[in-house]
Design an enzyme around this catalytic site. Structure first.
Site, PDB file in Angstrom:
ATOM      1  N   GLY A   1       0.805  -1.221   0.000  1.00 35.66           N
ATOM      2  CA  GLY A   1       0.000   0.000   0.000  1.00 35.66           C
ATOM      3  C   GLY A   1       0.832   1.263   0.000  1.00 35.66           C
TER       4      GLY A   1
ATOM      5  N   ASP B   1      10.449  -6.968  -2.381  1.00 36.70           N
ATOM      6  CA  ASP B   1       9.225  -7.427  -1.720  1.00 36.70           C
ATOM      7  C   ASP B   1       9.069  -8.912  -2.013  1.00 36.70           C
ATOM      8  OD1 ASP B   1       6.498  -7.990  -0.942  1.00 36.70           O
ATOM      9  OD2 ASP B   1       6.188  -5.821  -0.918  1.00 36.70           O
TER      10      ASP B   1
ATOM     11  N   ARG C   1      -6.564  -0.713  -3.226  1.00 43.12           N
ATOM     12  CA  ARG C   1      -5.754   0.431  -2.802  1.00 43.12           C
ATOM     13  C   ARG C   1      -4.332   0.426  -3.344  1.00 43.12           C
ATOM     14  NH1 ARG C   1      -7.857  -2.319   0.798  1.00 43.12           N
ATOM     15  NH2 ARG C   1      -6.790  -3.917   2.018  1.00 43.12           N
TER      16      ARG C   1
ATOM     17  N   LYS D   1       4.896  -8.626  -6.501  1.00 49.20           N
ATOM     18  CA  LYS D   1       4.578  -7.213  -6.272  1.00 49.20           C
ATOM     19  C   LYS D   1       5.720  -6.311  -6.733  1.00 49.20           C
ATOM     20  CE  LYS D   1       1.245  -7.238  -2.465  1.00 49.20           C
ATOM     21  NZ  LYS D   1       0.958  -6.779  -1.088  1.00 49.20           N
TER      22      LYS D   1
ATOM     23  N   ARG E   1       7.114  -6.446  12.125  1.00 50.00           N
ATOM     24  CA  ARG E   1       8.150  -5.920  13.001  1.00 50.00           C
ATOM     25  C   ARG E   1       9.482  -6.600  12.802  1.00 50.00           C
ATOM     26  NH1 ARG E   1       6.682  -5.534  19.146  1.00 50.00           N
ATOM     27  NH2 ARG E   1       5.163  -4.097  18.268  1.00 50.00           N
ATOM     28  N   ALA E   2       9.466  -7.902  12.534  1.00 50.51           N
ATOM     29  CA  ALA E   2      10.722  -8.633  12.360  1.00 50.51           C
ATOM     30  C   ALA E   2      11.551  -8.019  11.236  1.00 50.51           C
ATOM     31  CB  ALA E   2      10.448 -10.103  12.074  1.00 50.51           C
TER      32      ALA E   2
ATOM     33  N   CYS F   1      -4.534 -22.495  29.101  1.00 56.74           N
ATOM     34  CA  CYS F   1      -5.761 -23.070  29.672  1.00 56.74           C
ATOM     35  C   CYS F   1      -6.982 -22.206  29.353  1.00 56.74           C
ATOM     36  CB  CYS F   1      -5.618 -23.262  31.174  1.00 56.74           C
ATOM     37  SG  CYS F   1      -5.159 -21.775  32.076  1.00 56.74           S
TER      38      CYS F   1
END
Length: 634
Positions: free
Chosen positions: A30, A51, A62, A75, A122-123, A176
């Protein structure tokens, strides 16, 4: 938008700089699509874009560089071809690859004058941050979440790096709760995603979905269990074996799966009497009760039962087509996978007396997703270019962190610029000698946990090498394949590691060394394997004081004007790292990629010993783009 035209003519020196400099764009989603278009129209001529993702139908509303006939294609490659129609004279190199591939080392990053992130995880953001620090190359980071966005500039020794301030961690829940006593829709959605992996993907012992008999709350009498949990009927009757093995033995029969998951397992839970003393007990479902219901509305039990059946049949066919031992990867943009999670989660919500959720709601929660807004991406992409112009104009003091808000602030501003913060002297990434203290039990923590969950997941390393500072230089972990695999299942204490031991972890790809101090603790809280001492709180630090009175120039000293643009993140969908809506001061945003789901480990294969040589001797001639990862900005 043709930024140069709007901002007025650029000075000749700056225009020449744009046409000659090499820049790297990481991400072509995007934000990346808008950014690439802006760059060529502003005058940038030498652009490399990386990418790992391919184009999905969901991207088309978009990511304007892509069209229907591009679905399934790279991409990066299609973005290159589309952008060249705007500026045929541009020199653009596209990489359909992960930026975390070892081929894209420090020498590769040194080929650029500037790196611009348009990522969604984030990585990858952490990795690019470290590579730019090692190469001493300016990085422009960005992110969006719905109508919110942010752009900031990172420069070694001058500003905070991406990891200087802790980012909120994704919320986790005790096993649990997920398996026995869900009380919120998100619990059921997490359970459904785990179920997908247990049935069709890579099995993970930490993602068990069957009732948890070890639940400390479940003070039930095992002898009464057999009498009360009469295995309903042959359809759902199972032995306690691997979920995947059992499903295979049934031929992935949707009816048998349904009765096992939503009838037999629930009846088994009901035998754990104490769980239901203060909770409303779950109500088992039977396939024959639901299948005949008319699907009058999307959120009917009958409708979700039939959706469950159809999705299982489709996924079963996909597994068969891939062959024996095949695995599927859950992807929110894969209709059968999303159908399965939507159906399974809603059926479990109904069983535990919760209001069921629409497919859209489930999709948003399953990926912690905030749908991306095209205009937000466009604004952020424009701001990235404005900051790039300042950097290339040697006007770094004018660079700012800029927040795009959903509503005007008291001064009626949507765009709020803030001064860049200085580096955090205690940052475990950009400090002169990065060092952390980790609290764990050396008798319970195995080497594999140290490698995967602490060094890779928590501290963002790709291929760590670990040496014990014991005077002998004992190698605990080697990134050379097979060299220390025998250590993986052993406890840290087996190597003499105890309270006060120090471990040196090196990642040669990232040119990064971290000293880990071990703080031994016999007992940690339930479901906690380790803690980082002094780790950041969940909330981000207070924002810098906005400098609204100062004008934000576009890098052209002859035509400095107040900036009216903002920043936004690029992907189709944003993954937010906290449950709270990002604010103008703490926009920790992550974008979700079409099929991510490129795990950090995918980029961890490759060389290690040879990494030193490559970093020191071999300049890379190419550019890379990370698989769409997440960008979380403060």
């Amino acid at each position: 938008m043709f930024l140069a035209g709007i901002l007025g003519p650029l000075r000749k020196e700056l225009a020449d700089s744009l046409s000659s400099c090499r820049v790297l764009v990481v991400g072509a989603g995007g934000i990346g699509c808008e950014l690439l278009k802006n760059l060529v129209l502003t005058g940038f001529k030498n652009i490399e874009v990386i990418d790992l993702d391919t184009i999905d139908v969901s991207n088309l509303n978009r990511q304007f560089l892509f069209q229907k006939n591009h679905v399934g294609k790279s991409k990066a490659q299609v973005a290159k071809e589309s952008v060249l129609r705007f500026c045929p004279s541009a020199n653009i190199t596209a990489y359909h690859d992960s930026v975390m591939n070892p081929d894209y080392n420090v020498e590769f990053f040194r080929n650029f004058q500037l790196v611009m992130n348009a990522l969604d995880n984030r990585a990858a953001r952490n990795h690019v941050n470290r590579m730019c620090l090692a190469a001493d190359i300016p990085l422009i980071e960005s992110g969006t979440a719905g109508y919110l966005g942010q752009v900031t500039v990172i420069k070694k020794g001058m500003t905070e790096c991406y990891e200087c301030q802790p980012k909120p961690t994704q919320k986790t829940f005790p096993g649990c709760t997920i398996r026995n006593t869900p009380s919120e829709p998100i619990h059921c959605i997490v359970w459904a995603k785990y179920l997908f992996n247990q049935l069709f993907g890579e099995e993970d012992a930490d993602q068990e979905v069957s009732p948890d008999t070890a639940d400390p709350e479940a003070a039930w009498n095992p002898e009464e269990t057999a009498a009360r949990a009469s295995a309903s009927d042959q359809d759902g009757d199972i032995k306690r074996v691997s979920t995947k093995d059992w499903a295979r033995s049934t031929g992935y029969d949707p009816v048998k799966l349904f009765n096992k998951l939503f009838k037999d397992d629930i009846m088994y839970l009901l035998t754990m009497d104490k769980l239901w003393k203060k909770r409303k007990a779950p109500v088992p479902l039977d396939w024959h009760w639901t299948y005949g219901l008319k699907d009058q509305q999307v959120l009917s039990v009958g409708g979700y039962s039939q959706l469950f059946q159809r999705s299982v049949e489709t996924l079963r066919a996909q597994l068969k087509e891939k062959g024996d031992s095949a695995e599927l990867v859950w992807d929110k943009d894969d209709p059968p996978a999303m159908d399965f999670v939507t159906a399974a989660a809603n059926l479990r919500m109904h069983i535990f007396s919760m209001n069921m959720k629409s497919r859209f709601d489930v999709k948003s929660m399953a990926g912690n997703i905030i749908p991306a807004i095209a205009t937000t991406n466009a604004v952020i992409a424009g701001l990235i270019v404005l900051e790039a112009l300042k950097i290339l104009n040697s006007d770094f003091q004018q660079c700012r962190t800029i927040f795009l808000n959903k509503q005007p602030n008291p001064r009626k501003k949507l765009l709020v610029p803030c001064a860049l913060d200085r580096p955090n002297p205690n940052c475990y990434v950009c400090a002169s000698k990065p060092e952390v203290t980790v609290k764990l039990c050396v008798h319970k923590t195995i080497v594999q946990t140290l490698q995967d969950k602490i060094l890779k997941e928590k501290f963002g390393m790709v291929a760590p090498d670990v040496q014990i500072e014991d005077g002998k230089g004992t190698i605990l972990i080697s990134s050379e394949e097979g060299e220390t695999e025998a250590n993986n299942g052993k406890f840290l204490s087996d190597f003499g590691i105890r309270n006060g031991s120090r471990l040196q972890a090196d990642d040669f790809l990232q040119d990064y060394t971290l000293l880990v101090n071990v703080l031994h603790c016999e007992e940690l809280p339930r479901d906690v394997e380790f803690e980082v001492v002094g780790d950041a709180p969940e909330k981000a630090p207070p924002p810098s004081v906005p400098e609204e009175e100062k004008s934000i120039t576009n890098g052209n000293k002859d035509s400095a004007q107040p900036s009216t643009s903002t920043k936004a993140e690029d992907d189709d969908i944003l993954i937010v790292d906290s449950d709270e809506e990002p604010s103008s001061s703490t926009t920790d945003v992550s974008m979700e990629t079409g099929s991510l789901k490129r795990k950090l480990q995918d980029a961890e294969t490759g060389e290690t010993a040879s990494k030193r040589k490559r970093l020191d001797q071999q300049p890379a001639a190419e550019d890379d783009d990370d698989d769409d990862d997440i960008i979380a900005l403060d």
